[in-house]
Design a protein around this motif. Structure first.
Motif: not given
Length: 163
Positions: A1-19, A50-60
């Motif tokens: 994994m490299s930084a270019t493979e990481v995406t960052v987005r605003q959190a949403v309610e459905s991220d709850d369990a993963a976070l 969720p509005e207070a969180h940025l979320v990083a994803e890799h491969d979904g």
């Protein structure tokens, strides 16, 4: 994994369990507060939504988060944001996730017109301190013996970055 493979987005309610799963394994006595683990509930978004969180994803998959909030609730403190948590899943550490989140926080801070981003870190957390320094954060203050964690006193450092 490299930084270019990481995406960052605003959190949403459905991220709850993963976070919540990341929150339960990400912190150690060097980086966090063991007693806080006992307070974890069934939802990650108890403290802030969720509005207070940025979320990083890799491969979904969600692999990290950064909590970015207004530091002060009064007009004189407008323009100062606080990072009130940054965690990366153990399996994704040292792969650019935290850097991607910090870069996204800087971008978001500028988008919001902030003049400064601040954070606190345990003096014992050298990897995090070095990471923050690489991203332009400087130590603004030391709070000696701020915490008693597992029988040892831990200094808290306040670090900040001017935007």
């Amino acid at each position: 994994m490299s930084a270019t493979e990481v995406t960052v987005r605003q959190a949403v309610e459905s991220d709850d369990a993963a976070l919540l799963a990341i929150e339960k394994v990400a912190w150690t006595a060097m980086s966090g507060f063991p007693s806080f683990q006992e307070l974890l509930t069934e939802t990650f978004f108890t403290r802030s939504g969720p509005e207070a969180h940025l979320v990083a994803e890799h491969d979904g998959a969600v692999v990290g988060y950064l909590r970015l909030q207004e530091k002060y609730k009064f007009p004189e403190g407008a323009g100062v944001l606080a990072i009130n948590g940054l965690a990366v899943a153990p399996r994704a550490r040292r792969l650019g996730v935290a850097s991607a989140l910090l870069q996204a926080a800087t971008t978001e801070g500028r988008r919001r017109g902030a003049r400064k981003i601040t954070l606190n870190v345990h003096h014992t957390n050298l990897p995090a301190r070095h990471l923050y320094e690489r991203h332009g954060y400087i130590v603004e203050g030391t709070h000696p013996r701020e915490f008693l964690i597992e029988g040892a006193y831990v200094d808290a450092l306040t670090m900040s970055k001017t935007l």
